[in-house]
Write a protein that holds these residues in place. Structure first.
Motif, PDB file in Angstrom:
ATOM      1  N   GLU A  85       0.829  -1.216   0.000  1.00  0.00           N
ATOM      2  CA  GLU A  85       0.000   0.000   0.000  1.00  0.00           C
ATOM      3  C   GLU A  85       0.864   1.267   0.000  1.00  0.00           C
ATOM      4  OE1 GLU A  85      -2.850   1.218  -0.457  1.00  0.00           O
ATOM      5  OE2 GLU A  85      -2.519   3.183   0.436  1.00  0.00           O
ATOM      6  N   THR A  86       0.573   2.172  -0.892  1.00  0.00           N
ATOM      7  CA  THR A  86       1.261   3.462  -0.943  1.00  0.00           C
ATOM      8  C   THR A  86       0.472   4.384  -1.851  1.00  0.00           C
ATOM      9  OG1 THR A  86       3.389   4.557  -1.325  1.00  0.00           O
ATOM     10  CG2 THR A  86       2.767   2.866  -2.928  1.00  0.00           C
ATOM     11  N   HIS A  87       0.717   5.672  -1.769  1.00  0.00           N
ATOM     12  CA  HIS A  87       0.185   6.609  -2.762  1.00  0.00           C
ATOM     13  C   HIS A  87       0.988   7.903  -2.708  1.00  0.00           C
ATOM     14  CE1 HIS A  87      -2.437   7.049   0.866  1.00  0.00           C
ATOM     15  NE2 HIS A  87      -2.219   8.332   0.666  1.00  0.00           N
ATOM     16  N   SER A 119      14.808   6.550  -0.733  1.00  0.00           N
ATOM     17  CA  SER A 119      13.497   6.067  -0.315  1.00  0.00           C
ATOM     18  C   SER A 119      13.602   4.553  -0.173  1.00  0.00           C
ATOM     19  CB  SER A 119      12.445   6.449  -1.368  1.00  0.00           C
ATOM     20  OG  SER A 119      11.265   5.708  -1.189  1.00  0.00           O
ATOM     21  N   VAL A 120      13.537   4.080   1.077  1.00  0.00           N
ATOM     22  CA  VAL A 120      13.736   2.652   1.371  1.00  0.00           C
ATOM     23  C   VAL A 120      12.364   1.988   1.503  1.00  0.00           C
ATOM     24  CG1 VAL A 120      14.876   1.018   2.926  1.00  0.00           C
ATOM     25  CG2 VAL A 120      15.744   3.358   2.742  1.00  0.00           C
ATOM     26  N   GLY A 121      12.133   0.916   0.736  1.00  0.00           N
ATOM     27  CA  GLY A 121      10.807   0.310   0.755  1.00  0.00           C
ATOM     28  C   GLY A 121       9.861   1.206  -0.026  1.00  0.00           C
ATOM     29  N   CYS A 122      10.248   1.481  -1.277  1.00  0.00           N
ATOM     30  CA  CYS A 122       9.543   2.500  -2.078  1.00  0.00           C
ATOM     31  C   CYS A 122       8.285   1.956  -2.736  1.00  0.00           C
ATOM     32  CB  CYS A 122      10.481   3.039  -3.149  1.00  0.00           C
ATOM     33  SG  CYS A 122      10.922   1.801  -4.414  1.00  0.00           S
ATOM     34  N   ALA A 123       8.035   0.649  -2.638  1.00  0.00           N
ATOM     35  CA  ALA A 123       6.880   0.027  -3.302  1.00  0.00           C
ATOM     36  C   ALA A 123       6.846   0.446  -4.779  1.00  0.00           C
ATOM     37  CB  ALA A 123       5.584   0.359  -2.546  1.00  0.00           C
ATOM     38  N   SER A 124       5.697   0.885  -5.278  1.00  0.00           N
ATOM     39  CA  SER A 124       5.590   1.179  -6.711  1.00  0.00           C
ATOM     40  C   SER A 124       6.037   2.598  -7.078  1.00  0.00           C
ATOM     41  CB  SER A 124       4.161   0.901  -7.200  1.00  0.00           C
ATOM     42  OG  SER A 124       3.221   1.244  -6.212  1.00  0.00           O
ATOM     43  N   SER A 147      14.536   1.955  -3.262  1.00  0.00           N
ATOM     44  CA  SER A 147      14.785   0.510  -3.190  1.00  0.00           C
ATOM     45  C   SER A 147      13.584  -0.215  -2.618  1.00  0.00           C
ATOM     46  CB  SER A 147      16.017   0.224  -2.324  1.00  0.00           C
ATOM     47  OG  SER A 147      15.742   0.565  -0.988  1.00  0.00           O
ATOM     48  N   ASP A 148      13.517  -1.485  -2.937  1.00  0.00           N
ATOM     49  CA  ASP A 148      12.470  -2.338  -2.378  1.00  0.00           C
ATOM     50  C   ASP A 148      12.973  -3.776  -2.469  1.00  0.00           C
ATOM     51  OD1 ASP A 148       9.320  -1.696  -1.703  1.00  0.00           O
ATOM     52  OD2 ASP A 148       9.659  -3.799  -2.236  1.00  0.00           O
ATOM     53  N   ILE A 149      12.334  -4.654  -1.713  1.00  0.00           N
ATOM     54  CA  ILE A 149      12.681  -6.078  -1.814  1.00  0.00           C
ATOM     55  C   ILE A 149      11.964  -6.714  -3.008  1.00  0.00           C
ATOM     56  CG2 ILE A 149      10.802  -6.893  -0.297  1.00  0.00           C
ATOM     57  CD1 ILE A 149      12.766  -8.961   0.818  1.00  0.00           C
ATOM     58  N   SER A 150      10.899  -6.061  -3.476  1.00  0.00           N
ATOM     59  CA  SER A 150      10.075  -6.643  -4.542  1.00  0.00           C
ATOM     60  C   SER A 150      10.517  -6.157  -5.923  1.00  0.00           C
ATOM     61  CB  SER A 150       8.603  -6.268  -4.322  1.00  0.00           C
ATOM     62  OG  SER A 150       7.866  -6.460  -5.505  1.00  0.00           O
ATOM     63  N   ARG A 151      10.960  -7.112  -6.745  1.00  0.00           N
ATOM     64  CA  ARG A 151      11.353  -6.753  -8.118  1.00  0.00           C
ATOM     65  C   ARG A 151      10.150  -6.232  -8.908  1.00  0.00           C
ATOM     66  NH1 ARG A 151      16.435  -9.862  -8.722  1.00  0.00           N
ATOM     67  NH2 ARG A 151      15.656 -11.697  -7.665  1.00  0.00           N
ATOM     68  N   CYS A 223      12.212   6.061   5.231  1.00  0.00           N
ATOM     69  CA  CYS A 223      11.934   4.613   5.350  1.00  0.00           C
ATOM     70  C   CYS A 223      10.621   4.478   6.099  1.00  0.00           C
ATOM     71  CB  CYS A 223      13.083   3.932   6.098  1.00  0.00           C
ATOM     72  SG  CYS A 223      12.893   2.130   6.224  1.00  0.00           S
ATOM     73  N   ARG A 224       9.525   4.617   5.366  1.00  0.00           N
ATOM     74  CA  ARG A 224       8.201   4.702   5.978  1.00  0.00           C
ATOM     75  C   ARG A 224       7.402   3.428   5.742  1.00  0.00           C
ATOM     76  NH1 ARG A 224       5.328   8.706   7.046  1.00  0.00           N
ATOM     77  NH2 ARG A 224       3.711   7.900   5.677  1.00  0.00           N
ATOM     78  N   ASN A 225       6.769   2.969   6.814  1.00  0.00           N
ATOM     79  CA  ASN A 225       5.881   1.800   6.720  1.00  0.00           C
ATOM     80  C   ASN A 225       6.606   0.565   6.202  1.00  0.00           C
ATOM     81  OD1 ASN A 225       3.394   3.348   7.414  1.00  0.00           O
ATOM     82  ND2 ASN A 225       3.875   4.401   5.497  1.00  0.00           N
ATOM     83  N   VAL A 226       7.838   0.388   6.597  1.00  0.00           N
ATOM     84  CA  VAL A 226       8.613  -0.798   6.235  1.00  0.00           C
ATOM     85  C   VAL A 226       9.119  -1.510   7.497  1.00  0.00           C
ATOM     86  CG1 VAL A 226      10.534  -1.707   4.869  1.00  0.00           C
ATOM     87  CG2 VAL A 226       9.411   0.407   4.155  1.00  0.00           C
TER      88      VAL A 226
HETATM   89  C1  SAM Z   1       3.520  -0.517   2.845  1.00  0.00           C
HETATM   90  S1  SAM Z   1       4.768  -0.373   1.605  1.00  0.00           S
HETATM   91  C2  SAM Z   1       5.400   1.247   2.011  1.00  0.00           C
HETATM   92  C3  SAM Z   1       5.630   2.077   0.800  1.00  0.00           C
HETATM   93  C4  SAM Z   1       6.087   3.522   1.084  1.00  0.00           C
HETATM   94  N1  SAM Z   1       7.315   3.548   1.828  1.00  0.00           N
HETATM   95  C5  SAM Z   1       5.013   4.275   1.808  1.00  0.00           C
HETATM   96  O1  SAM Z   1       5.116   4.517   3.011  1.00  0.00           O
HETATM   97  O2  SAM Z   1       4.020   4.631   1.161  1.00  0.00           O
HETATM   98  C6  SAM Z   1       6.055  -1.439   2.239  1.00  0.00           C
HETATM   99  C7  SAM Z   1       7.110  -1.791   1.218  1.00  0.00           C
HETATM  100  O3  SAM Z   1       8.226  -2.346   1.905  1.00  0.00           O
HETATM  101  C8  SAM Z   1       8.740  -3.418   1.177  1.00  0.00           C
HETATM  102  N2  SAM Z   1       9.461  -4.306   2.112  1.00  0.00           N
HETATM  103  C9  SAM Z   1       8.940  -5.109   3.055  1.00  0.00           C
HETATM  104  N3  SAM Z   1       9.914  -5.750   3.722  1.00  0.00           N
HETATM  105  C10 SAM Z   1      11.078  -5.326   3.193  1.00  0.00           C
HETATM  106  C11 SAM Z   1      12.437  -5.617   3.452  1.00  0.00           C
HETATM  107  N4  SAM Z   1      12.804  -6.473   4.402  1.00  0.00           N
HETATM  108  N5  SAM Z   1      13.390  -5.012   2.713  1.00  0.00           N
HETATM  109  C12 SAM Z   1      13.032  -4.128   1.756  1.00  0.00           C
HETATM  110  N6  SAM Z   1      11.769  -3.818   1.443  1.00  0.00           N
HETATM  111  C13 SAM Z   1      10.796  -4.402   2.161  1.00  0.00           C
HETATM  112  C14 SAM Z   1       7.523  -4.060   0.538  1.00  0.00           C
HETATM  113  O4  SAM Z   1       7.859  -4.794  -0.624  1.00  0.00           O
HETATM  114  C15 SAM Z   1       6.659  -2.848   0.235  1.00  0.00           C
HETATM  115  O5  SAM Z   1       6.838  -2.382  -1.071  1.00  0.00           O
END
Ligand code: SAM
Length: 298
Positions: A85-87, A119-124, A147-151, A223-226
């Motif tokens: 989830e993100t926007h 931006s760490v855990g940037c989702a889409s 960056s994100d863990i999801s390709r 690094c929000r919501n990660v």
């Molecule tokens: C809820 S989204 C947050 C997106 C954005 N940071 C925001 O706050 O809107 C969480 C993201 O973190 C990534 N994520 C979860 N665990 C992770 C990890 N261990 N390392 C890197 N990315 C991770 C997920 O793939 C997902 O895209």
């Protein structure tokens, strides 16, 4: 390789309802390099069940053997097990803090010495692109790594094509200025996407800082919501790593729902209009001006 390996497994194992234990979930998560908070274990168990079932894989041993050789299967499981989830402009108060207090501190830099932002855990991609828009509005040269863990998330981010729902928090004025209508959605203008690069990072597994990947010396890390999804012991490790990834005077912003980081690394912290802001000030002189952290609406 992926479909071949799965086809072999399909022939031998057809028991999608096989129970998945907590131990197996932990082993599988380690195998795909995904840190999992205890509270998330049931979701990961369900994700494993769904993935096994979708491919008709009936035994844990076959599943783990396939994961070892099949990156596509591992990626699929990561996407099942994580929340994306993100926007755009997701946290208006924090973006105001950035706009009025943090980003202006980087102004006056030469175009060849841009602000370095991660931006760490940037989702889409909505988060790094929101920051790119703010920088553009401020006339601030910035180089943003996301960056994100999801390709799959990273591929979507690089596409920079979004539907109305992703843009629900953005003003019509900014939408018109920075997006081009395309199909049923909107594409971010190339002058914005150009300054953002994407890379896969698994927090809790990848070693940081990683200067060889340009993952070091950041002026700002968001690094929000990660961290809320990570195992407690990994939160501690990652807090220290993110601290080490900051340049002197650099900032780290997390979300209100993320765990506090002060006890894990020597950050200076302040409660601001946008929540807790962390700062690396270890080598700044003691008589420096106190950090000005309050946004305009305090
Ligand atoms: C809820 S989204 C947050 C997106 C954005 N940071 C925001 O706050 O809107 C969480 C993201 O973190 C990534 N994520 C979860 N665990 C992770 C990890 N261990 N390392 C890197 N990315 C991770 C997920 O793939 C997902 O895209």
């Amino acid at each position: 390789m992926a479909s071949e390996a799965i086809a072999v497994a399909n022939r031998s194992d057809r028991a999608p309802d096989l129970p998945v234990s907590t131990t197996l979930a932990a082993d599988v998560a380690r195998q795909i390099r995904l840190s999992v908070a205890v509270s998330r274990t049931p979701s990961v168990i369900s994700a494993i069940r769904r993935t096994m079932s979708r491919h008709g894989i009936g035994s844990a041993r076959s599943f783990r053997a396939l994961l070892a050789v099949d990156d596509a299967l591992a990626d699929e499981l990561i996407d099942e097990a994580t929340v994306r989830e993100t926007h755009f402009f997701r946290s208006p108060a924090q973006l105001e803090l950035l706009r009025h207090t943090i980003l202006p501190q980087f102004s006056g830099r030469a175009p060849d010495a841009p602000a370095r932002i991660w931006s760490v855990g940037c989702a889409s991609g909505e988060e790094p692109y929101s920051i790119a828009i703010l920088c553009k509005e401020l006339g601030l040269p910035a180089r943003i790594v996301a960056s994100d863990i999801s390709r799959k998330a990273l591929a979507e981010a690089a596409e920079a094509h979004y539907g109305e729902w992703s843009l629900r928090n953005i003003s019509e004025c900014l939408k018109r200025r920075y997006f081009l209508g395309e199909g049923s959605g909107f594409r971010l203008r190339p002058e914005l996407t150009r300054g953002v690069s994407f890379t896969k990072v698994s927090l809790g597994f990848d070693r940081l800082p990683a200067p060889e990947r340009s993952l070091a010396d950041f002026d700002l890390i968001v690094c929000r919501n990660v961290l809320v999804y990570l195992k407690t012991i990994d939160v501690s490790r990652v807090a220290g790593e993110l601290f080490a990834c900051l340049a002197e005077g650099g900032w780290l912003l997390t979300a209100a729902t993320d765990p506090p980081l002060s006890k894990h690394a020597p950050f200076e912290t302040a409660i601001t209009c946008g929540g807790i802001a962390y700062r690396k000030t270890t080598h700044l002189s003691a008589d420096r001006d106190p950090p000005r952290l309050n946004g305009p609406n305090r």
